[in-house]
Design a protein around this motif. Structure first.
Motif, mmCIF file in Angstrom:
data_model
loop_
_atom_site.group_PDB
_atom_site.id
_atom_site.type_symbol
_atom_site.label_atom_id
_atom_site.label_comp_id
_atom_site.label_asym_id
_atom_site.label_seq_id
_atom_site.Cartn_x
_atom_site.Cartn_y
_atom_site.Cartn_z
ATOM 1 N N THR A 1 -7.694 7.329 10.440
ATOM 2 C CA THR A 1 -8.561 6.383 11.161
ATOM 3 C C THR A 1 -7.811 5.177 11.688
ATOM 4 O OG1 THR A 1 -9.112 5.106 9.170
ATOM 5 C CG2 THR A 1 -10.442 7.069 9.639
ATOM 6 N N GLN A 2 -6.573 4.956 11.213
ATOM 7 C CA GLN A 2 -5.767 3.781 11.579
ATOM 8 C C GLN A 2 -6.350 2.476 11.028
ATOM 9 O OE1 GLN A 2 -2.667 4.148 13.439
ATOM 10 N NE2 GLN A 2 -3.205 6.173 12.658
ATOM 11 N N GLU A 3 -7.319 2.555 10.146
ATOM 12 C CA GLU A 3 -7.922 1.357 9.559
ATOM 13 C C GLU A 3 -6.991 0.769 8.500
ATOM 14 O OE1 GLU A 3 -11.956 0.000 7.115
ATOM 15 O OE2 GLU A 3 -11.632 2.096 7.663
ATOM 16 N N GLU A 4 -6.820 -0.556 8.550
ATOM 17 C CA GLU A 4 -5.972 -1.241 7.594
ATOM 18 C C GLU A 4 -6.812 -2.020 6.588
ATOM 19 O OE1 GLU A 4 -3.109 -3.685 9.548
ATOM 20 O OE2 GLU A 4 -1.875 -1.990 10.185
ATOM 21 N N SER A 5 -6.315 -2.095 5.333
ATOM 22 C CA SER A 5 -7.007 -2.822 4.272
ATOM 23 C C SER A 5 -5.991 -3.657 3.503
ATOM 24 C CB SER A 5 -7.695 -1.855 3.297
ATOM 25 O OG SER A 5 -8.577 -0.990 3.966
ATOM 26 N N LYS B 1 -2.913 1.539 5.029
ATOM 27 C CA LYS B 1 -3.382 2.004 6.334
ATOM 28 C C LYS B 1 -3.803 3.459 6.218
ATOM 29 C CE LYS B 1 -1.960 2.232 11.197
ATOM 30 N NZ LYS B 1 -2.210 0.983 11.873
#
Length: 717
Positions: free
Chosen positions: A227-231, A223
């Motif tokens: 940006t709080q984007e998860e992968s 995470k």
């Protein structure tokens, strides 16, 4: 509102989240203190639960159990309990009231306490010493001035010394932790279980495991904190363990486990795996194999600055700290103890040091500081404070404070110095939090928090045989764990373990309400309990020690030199107990004579669960899920039960019959006398394990939810 006030002899300091009496301070959760303060503002009045919930938890939906846990914590701090209610009184179906007079502290007013102002049994000396910063003088009678010049000079000298000492006390740092935490926020609040969180070396990402309950496996995720984007990093689900970054942040290394194709000494095989982190951020990766272990267990890899990977490796029940060279495909031992065992370790990239906790031959726990080449820089016994049970294992990690590590015991956080000193550094937490890991910048820390919600259910055996077990009869239910229900011999009571009061405690129910029987301290661990044959008491393994608890709440302790990892069975007629004990750090199956406290070692095999039949036969399951029965010359392998055992599920032995649950959630039985195996019927797939059985019913623990998430604690400025 005043930041400080008195209730009887208790001094409440909201700025420090403390309740103090007789110079003994207790740290209390802020919400619990907010409850106490609201009651104090309405002293003598009955305040409803709804009013307290609305005012203490505004704009937040919480259950009444949250309030009840706060009340229980306050009563414990004030010396109250549910029966003796001197301070906080419960009014059935109405609410709570604070019965003692309250004195609000005004900093501009006189600091002297008037004993007549306090209605409850108090300690005015505490108040005076807290406000004045000096010991309270109990003899307040005026004394005539001395006419002797020598005494006057001496008084001046003593005054100067006193002022010097007082001044020095402000200049010398307090011997307590410099860590203080403020904000707590969740990072991975989903319906899954997330755990094993770490930061990337640049501090930009949090990497964690996300567990799928449907497939009983997990994936590795990352995470982006900004940006709080998860992968999702791994291409396929697997049984992945904790992970570690290379120093440059390009590679991630971790352990993957799976059933061995042809198990010889262990059921699971362990693989050290790695992948390119930045490639995985773009597309989930299939990891590369670095090393495989088929006859030893490996856990907790840590990438060292010399490009080797440190890990713990287990042989014959003992752990070694090893260093694996990826370039040479070779391992060397960094540290091991022949007279004890390793508990845990951590590695500091910044200091290039290893901190390791271990058990020595004397049975005590030690903290060692090593260099990666194995050179021991220091070794000190860990000095446990009263807040931590003597035999509790701790798992410390490095902190930003020099020569200090940090660890959790559940709802409390502590620091551990290199010389073995332990200090409480935080507020008691509302729910357990573990695995603290600091951000590279040192200003915040990851923790894993969550709770386990289970119920106690009863199912008639006839219904299981008719495939109708999905309709379970819930005997005990709360929003936390209810567990280990056992039937009273020749009685109507059921004893069980519950966390509904905030900590694991022993409870009793007779079908018409429940009552708490034990008062064990915060962060208690209960691992096994058994009824006496006459049904008047229970033997409980609480905090790795045996305690006999009677139905009238009396207790009897059995001081044992070794920690008790599990209580399997208690034969109260012969005054013996079947235990799993930790001797010099190694788990050992043993039988204890409770009268003489003599311990008889049964075997040195790895035993996951054990029980005894009515005829005295020992039955146990090993780490390869094989069942064994004691024989005249040697233990006998029960081949009929191959494939029926699961290490994480208990089995029962009643009337010389073994009962268990297999991987397909089928209830089975095996008659020891007739060597007869039978599949009884289907059970729901949320059954964790069996806890008791009689001629008509089966008691089980069923899982309602199991929540874990990665959260972040920020340091206070």
């Amino acid at each position: 509102m005043a930041e400080q006030y008195w209730i009887g002899g208790f001094f409440i300091d909201l700025s420090r989240n403390q309740i103090t009496q007789n110079k003994q301070s207790q740290i209390i959760a802020p919400k619990a203190l907010a409850v106490l303060t609201y009651l104090a503002e309405n002293q003598g009045k009955v305040v409803s639960q709804d009013t307290l919930l609305t005012n203490v938890w505004p704009d937040t939906v919480v259950s009444p159990n949250t309030l009840q846990r706060s009340i229980a914590q306050l009563r414990k701090a004030l010396g109250d309990d549910s029966k003796v209610q001197i301070y906080i009184k419960t009014h059935a179906k109405q609410g709570y009231s604070l019965e003692c007079d309250v004195r609000w502290h005004d900093k501009a007013s006189s600091s002297k306490a008037d004993p007549a102002d306090i209605d409850c049994a108090g300690d005015e000396a505490v108040e005076a010493s807290l406000v004045n910063g000096a010991d309270y003088e109990t003899n307040t009678t005026a004394k005539p001035e001395s006419s002797q010049p020598g005494l006057g000079l001496m008084a001046i000298v003593l005054g100067i010394v006193f002022l010097a000492v007082m001044g020095a006390s402000y200049l010398i740092p307090e011997q307590t932790s410099k860590l203080s935490f403020g904000e707590l926020r969740s990072l991975t609040a989903t319906d899954n279980k997330e755990l094993a969180g770490i930061y990337s070396p640049d501090g930009q990402y949090v990497v964690f495991l996300r567990y799928s309950g449907e497939f009983c496996q997990n994936n590795i995720w990352a995470k982006n904190i900004d940006t709080q984007e998860e992968s999702r990093l791994t291409e396929n689900l697997g049984s992945y363990g904790s992970h570690s970054f290379s120093r440059d942040g390009k590679q991630l290394v971790f352990i993957e486990s799976a059933d061995c194709n042809k198990p010889i000494t262990q059921k699971q095989c362990y693989k050290l795996m790695s992948f390119d982190f930045h490639k995985a951020l773009e597309t989930p990766q299939s990891p590369s194999l670095l090393m495989e272990c088929k006859n030893s267990k490996i856990i907790k890899p840590k990438w060292l600055n010399n490009s080797n990977v440190a890990l713990l490796q287990e042989f014959s029940n003992r752990w070694k700290l090893a260093s694996y060279s990826i370039a040479d495909n070779k391992s060397t031992v960094i540290y091991e103890r022949q007279d004890g065992n390793i508990i845990d370790y951590d590695y500091s990239v910044a200091d290039d040091l290893i901190a390791l906790t271990s058990i020595h031959h004397d049975g005590h726990y030690y903290i060692e500081v090593l260099k990666p080449d194995g050179q021991v820089l220091s070794s000190h016994r860990i000095k446990y404070p009263k807040e931590i049970a003597n035999f509790k294992l701790i798992y410390p990690n490095f902190s930003p404070v020099e020569n200090q590590l940090v660890f959790s015991t559940g709802r409390q956080l502590f620091t551990l110095s290199y010389d073995g000193q332990v200090s409480n550094i935080s507020l008691p937490l509302d729910e357990p939090m573990g695995s603290p890991v600091f951000h590279p910048g040192g200003k915040r820390m990851l923790v894993i928090k969550g709770h386990y919600d289970s119920d106690i259910v009863s199912v008639p055996l006839s219904r299981i045989k008719q495939a109708q077990s999905q309709n379970l009869s819930v005997l005990e239910r709360s929003i936390l764990g209810e567990d280990s229900a056992i039937l009273q011999p020749d009685g109507e009571l059921i004893a069980y373990e519950s966390e509904r009061s905030g900590d694991e405690q022993l409870w009793i129910t007779g079908g018409k309400g429940s009552r708490q029987l034990s008062r064990f301290p915060m962060d208690t661990d209960i691992n096994g309990m058994e009824w006496a044959a006459d049904g008047t008491s229970l033997l409980v393994n609480a905090n790795y020690a045996l305690t006999r608890v009677y139905l009238d709440a009396r207790q009897q302790s059995f001081p044992l030199a070794y920690p008790v990892a599990e209580l399997f069975q208690w034969d109260s007629n012969n005054n013996s107990a079947l235990l799993l004990v930790r001797i010099k750090g190694v788990l050992t199956l043993a039988e204890l004579n409770l009268a003489s406290l003599e311990l008889r070692i049964i075997n040195d095999k790895k035993v996951n669960w054990a029980d005894k039949s009515e005829s005295g036969d020992l039955v146990y399951i090993d780490d390869m899920d094989r069942f064994w029965q004691s024989g005249p010359a040697e233990d006998l392998h029960i081949e009929a039960l191959d494939g029926q055992g699961r290490s994480e599920r208990r089995f029962l032995v009643k009337d010389n019959v073994i009962y268990g649950v297999n991987d397909d959630f089928q209830l089975w039985s095996y008659a020891l006398n007739g060597d007869r195996f039978e599949l009884i019927g289907e059970l729901p797939d949320n059954v964790d394990y069996l806890t008791d059985i009689d001629q008509t019913q089966l008691l089980m623990t069923v899982r309602v939810s199991a929540k874990k998430e990665v959260a972040e604690l920020s340091l206070s400025e």
